[in-house]
Motif scaffolding. Structure first.
Motif, PDB file in Angstrom:
ATOM      1  N   SER A 184       0.910  -1.253   0.265  1.00  0.00           N
ATOM      2  CA  SER A 184      -0.290   0.415   0.047  1.00  0.00           C
ATOM      3  C   SER A 184       0.818   0.976   0.038  1.00  0.00           C
ATOM      4  O   SER A 184       0.703   2.181  -0.712  1.00  0.00           O
ATOM      5  N   GLN A 386     -11.329   0.366  10.067  1.00  0.00           N
ATOM      6  CA  GLN A 386     -12.190   0.193   8.779  1.00  0.00           C
ATOM      7  C   GLN A 386     -12.770   1.183   8.066  1.00  0.00           C
ATOM      8  O   GLN A 386     -11.941   1.392   7.215  1.00  0.00           O
ATOM      9  N   ALA A 387     -13.809   1.869   9.045  1.00  0.00           N
ATOM     10  CA  ALA A 387     -14.682   2.564   8.474  1.00  0.00           C
ATOM     11  C   ALA A 387     -13.696   3.837   8.836  1.00  0.00           C
ATOM     12  O   ALA A 387     -13.934   4.968   7.433  1.00  0.00           O
ATOM     13  N   TYR A 388     -12.794   4.574   9.567  1.00  0.00           N
ATOM     14  CA  TYR A 388     -12.298   5.251  10.013  1.00  0.00           C
ATOM     15  C   TYR A 388     -11.533   5.735   8.347  1.00  0.00           C
ATOM     16  O   TYR A 388     -11.380   6.413   7.609  1.00  0.00           O
ATOM     17  N   PHE A 389     -10.571   4.479   8.051  1.00  0.00           N
ATOM     18  CA  PHE A 389      -9.573   5.032   7.411  1.00  0.00           C
ATOM     19  C   PHE A 389     -10.180   5.007   5.627  1.00  0.00           C
ATOM     20  O   PHE A 389      -9.955   5.780   5.237  1.00  0.00           O
ATOM     21  N   ASP A 390     -11.461   4.104   5.561  1.00  0.00           N
ATOM     22  CA  ASP A 390     -11.972   4.161   4.267  1.00  0.00           C
ATOM     23  C   ASP A 390     -12.023   5.267   4.394  1.00  0.00           C
ATOM     24  O   ASP A 390     -12.195   6.422   2.680  1.00  0.00           O
ATOM     25  N   THR A 391     -13.181   6.579   5.174  1.00  0.00           N
ATOM     26  CA  THR A 391     -13.772   8.320   5.085  1.00  0.00           C
ATOM     27  C   THR A 391     -11.608   8.826   4.777  1.00  0.00           C
ATOM     28  O   THR A 391     -12.374   9.333   4.146  1.00  0.00           O
ATOM     29  N   ASP A 393      -9.277   8.298   3.109  1.00  0.00           N
ATOM     30  CA  ASP A 393      -8.955   7.805   2.650  1.00  0.00           C
ATOM     31  C   ASP A 393      -9.503   8.573   1.282  1.00  0.00           C
ATOM     32  O   ASP A 393      -8.863   9.234   0.564  1.00  0.00           O
ATOM     33  N   ARG A 394     -10.898   8.223   0.869  1.00  0.00           N
ATOM     34  CA  ARG A 394     -11.921   9.332  -0.018  1.00  0.00           C
ATOM     35  C   ARG A 394     -11.515  10.643   0.224  1.00  0.00           C
ATOM     36  O   ARG A 394     -11.248  10.827  -0.885  1.00  0.00           O
ATOM     37  N   ARG A 406      -3.931  11.001   6.555  1.00  0.00           N
ATOM     38  CA  ARG A 406      -3.981   8.918   5.650  1.00  0.00           C
ATOM     39  C   ARG A 406      -3.264   8.037   6.203  1.00  0.00           C
ATOM     40  O   ARG A 406      -3.561   7.061   6.809  1.00  0.00           O
ATOM     41  N   ARG A 410      -3.959   5.140   8.363  1.00  0.00           N
ATOM     42  CA  ARG A 410      -4.149   3.407   8.213  1.00  0.00           C
ATOM     43  C   ARG A 410      -2.838   2.675   9.136  1.00  0.00           C
ATOM     44  O   ARG A 410      -2.839   1.483   9.369  1.00  0.00           O
TER      45      ARG A 410
END
Length: 460
Positions: A184, A386-391, A393-394, A406, A410
Motif C-alpha cells: 500500500s 477500517q471505516a475511519y480509514f476508508d473515510t 482515504d476518500r 491518511r 492507515r
C-alpha cells in the motif's frame, strides 16, 4: 545362647527408640472453580488436537512424540525404574549360584594332578520384618511414578508444540499484514508522485511517502526474522531437522480452529486427570514404604545359606545366619530419620502439586475468559478503524485530507489488525493452557517402551 538372646533383645529395644513425625499429605481444595468453566463442545480427550482439523499440527505432534529428546529421556527413566523394580523384587526369592573350576598342578616333588570342582550355593533372606517386601513395593511405586512422569512429559510437550505452532502461524499472519502495508505504501508513492507532477501536492509529501515505504520494509524484515526464529524453535522442540519442520509448516496456513471442550466443575475430579499429581502421590507412597524399610534395618535379619558339591552330593552344608545390628554409631537410626524427612518432603510435594494443579486451571480459566472478551473488542476495533480509514482515504484522494492524516489512519488500522491476530492467538493459547492444566485428556495409560525409546500408550 543367653548371650544371643540378650543381644537380640537389645537390638529390638534400640529399634523402638527413634522418634518419628507422621507425614500428612492431605490438602483441601475448593468445591468449585472461582471462574466459570466452559461447558460447550465435546468431553475432553486425548484426540482434542485432531479435532482442531489442522493437519500440520497433527503431523508435528506425531513427530515430537517420536523424536523429542525430552520425551525420549523420560522413556529411558521409565526403563531404568522398571529395571530397578525388577532387581529389588528378585530379592524376595532364593538365589542359586553355580560355580565350576578345573585345576592342573605339577612340580618336581609331586606328580602331576588334575582336580575338578563344581559347587551350587544358595542364599535366601527370610523377610521377617518386611524389609525386602517393602523395598520391592517402594521401587514398584517409583516405577509407576516414572510412567506417570512420562505421561506428564507428553502432555507438556504437546502443549509446547501447539503453542509454538500457533505462535508461528500468528507471526505469518502479522507478516502478511506488514507486507500488505508495504504494498500500500508503494502504491501511495506512485500516486503521490503523480499528484506532485500535476502540481496538486507538495514535494514534501513524496518524501514522506518514500520514508513510509522504508519504515514498512524494516517492519517486514523484522517480522520475517521473527517467523524464522519461531520455526527454528519448533525444530528444537520437536527434535527434527529444520528442513523437515519447514516442509511441514510450508503447507496450510492461518490459525487452527478453536474447539471448545467441557471442563469438570469440581477441582477434585480434575486432579485425577493430572499425571503430575498422581506421580507425586506415587512418590509419597514410595517414601512411606522407604520408612518401613529403614525401620526394618534396626531389627535382626535371618538368612538361610546352603551349598552342595555337585561332584560329590554327599558333601553339603546348610544353616541359618543371624545378623544383629548392635553398634553402628547411630547410622541405622539416622537412616530412619532421613527416610522420615524424605517422606515429609514427599508429602509436601504432593500438597504442592495439588495446589499448583488447581491454581493452573483457575489461571487458565481466568485468562481464557479475558482473551475471549478481548477478541470481541478487537473485532470491533478493526471494524471501526477500517471505516475511519476508508473515510480519510476518500478525502485524501479528492484533496480534502493530507497524506499525513491518511498515513496515521492507515497505521491505526494496521495496528488494529495485528491486535486482532494477537487476540485470536491468545484465545487459542489459553485453550491450550487449559487443556494442559486439566491433564491434556490423559486417562491412566500404560506405557510400553519400544526399542527406539518411543513409548506408546495402551489404554487400559
Amino acid at each position: 545362647m543367653k548371650t544371643i538372646y540378650a543381644l537380640l533383645g537389645a537390638s529390638l529395644l534400640s529399634a523402638c527408640s527413634v522418634p518419628l513425625i507422621q507425614p500428612n499429605a492431605t490438602q483441601a481444595v475448593a468445591s468449585h472453580y472461582g471462574t466459570s468453566a466452559p461447558q460447550g463442545g465435546a468431553a475432553l480427550d486425548v484426540n482434542w488436537w485432531s479435532r482442531m482439523g489442522d493437519a500440520q499440527l497433527t503431523q508435528l505432534l506425531a513427530l515430537a512424540r517420536t523424536n523429542s529428546p525430552d520425551l525420549r529421556s523420560a522413556a529411558a527413566s521409565v526403563m531404568a525404574a522398571r529395571a530397578q523394580s525388577g532387581q529389588t523384587g528378585a530379592n524376595l526369592y532364593p538365589s542359586l549360584t553355580g560355580s565350576a573350576s578345573a585345576t592342573i598342578s605339577d612340580s618336581p616333588t609331586t606328580p602331576r594332578s588334575d582336580s575338578n570342582t563344581a559347587l551350587v550355593d544358595s542364599k535366601w533372606e527370610l523377610d521377617i520384618f518386611g524389609k525386602v517386601q517393602n523395598a520391592a513395593k517402594a521401587d514398584t511405586a517409583r516405577a509407576g511414578a516414572e510412567e506417570l512422569a512420562y505421561a506428564g512429559s507428553y502432555v507438556s510437550l504437546a502443549a509446547e508444540v501447539a503453542d509454538g505452532y500457533v505462535g508461528y502461524r500468528a507471526c505469518r499472519l502479522a507478516q502478511a499484514e506488514y507486507q500488505n502495508a508495504l504494498a500500500s505504501q508503494q502504491d501511495t508513492v506512485t500516486a503521490t508522485g503523480s499528484l506532485v507532477d500535476a502540481g496538486l501536492s507538495a514535494s514534501a509529501d513524496l518524501s514522506l511517502a518514500r520514508a513510509n515505504v522504508a519504515n514498512a520494509e524494516i517492519s517486514v524484515t523484522n517480522q520475517r526474522a521473527d517467523c524464522k526464529v519461531a520455526a527454528q524453535s519448533l525444530a528444537r522442540i520437536v527434535g527434527v531437522s529444520q528442513s523437515e519442520i519447514d516442509a511441514v509448516i510450508s503447507k496450510g496456513g492461518g490459525l487452527p480452529k478453536t474447539k471448545p471442550f467441557q471442563v469438570a466443575s469440581v477441582p477434585a475430579d480434575m486432579l485425577r486427570q493430572r499425571p503430575d499429581v498422581l506421580e507425586a502421590e506415587k512418590r509419597f507412597a514410595a517414601a512411606l514404604l522407604d520408612m518401613k524399610v529403614a525401620e526394618a534395618q534396626l531389627f535382626p535379619s535371618l538368612t538361610l545359606n546352603g551349598s552342595i558339591t555337585a561332584s560329590d552330593p554327599r558333601s553339603w552344608s546348610f544353616g541359618p545366619a543371624l545378623s544383629l545390628p548392635i553398634l553402628d554409631g547411630g547410622a541405622s537410626r539416622a537412616g530412619v530419620r532421613l527416610a522420615n524427612a524424605n517422606a515429609l518432603t514427599a508429602a509436601e510435594s504432593y500438597r504442592a502439586a495439588t495446589l499448583t494443579a488447581v491454581s493452573e486451571v483457575e489461571g487458565a480459566l481466568t485468562r481464557l475468559a479475558a482473551a475471549r472478551s478481548n477478541l470481541a473488542s478487537a473485532q470491533s476495533l478493526v471494524a471501526n478503524y477500517q471505516a475511519y480509514f476508508d473515510t480519510v482515504d476518500r478525502d485524501w484522494k479528492v484533496g480534502a485530507a493530507s497524506l499525513l492524516d491518511r498515513e496515521e489512519a492507515r497505521r491505526q488500522l494496521q495496528s488494529a489488525r495485528i491486535t486482532r491476530i494477537s487476540q485470536s492467538e491468545a484465545v487459542l493459547v489459553q485453550w491450550i493452557a487449559l487443556y494442559k492444566a486439566i491433564g491434556g485428556g490423559w486417562v491412566a495409560p500404560k506405557v510400553v517402551i519400544s526399542k527406539d525409546l518411543a513409548p506408546k500408550k495402551i489404554e487400559g
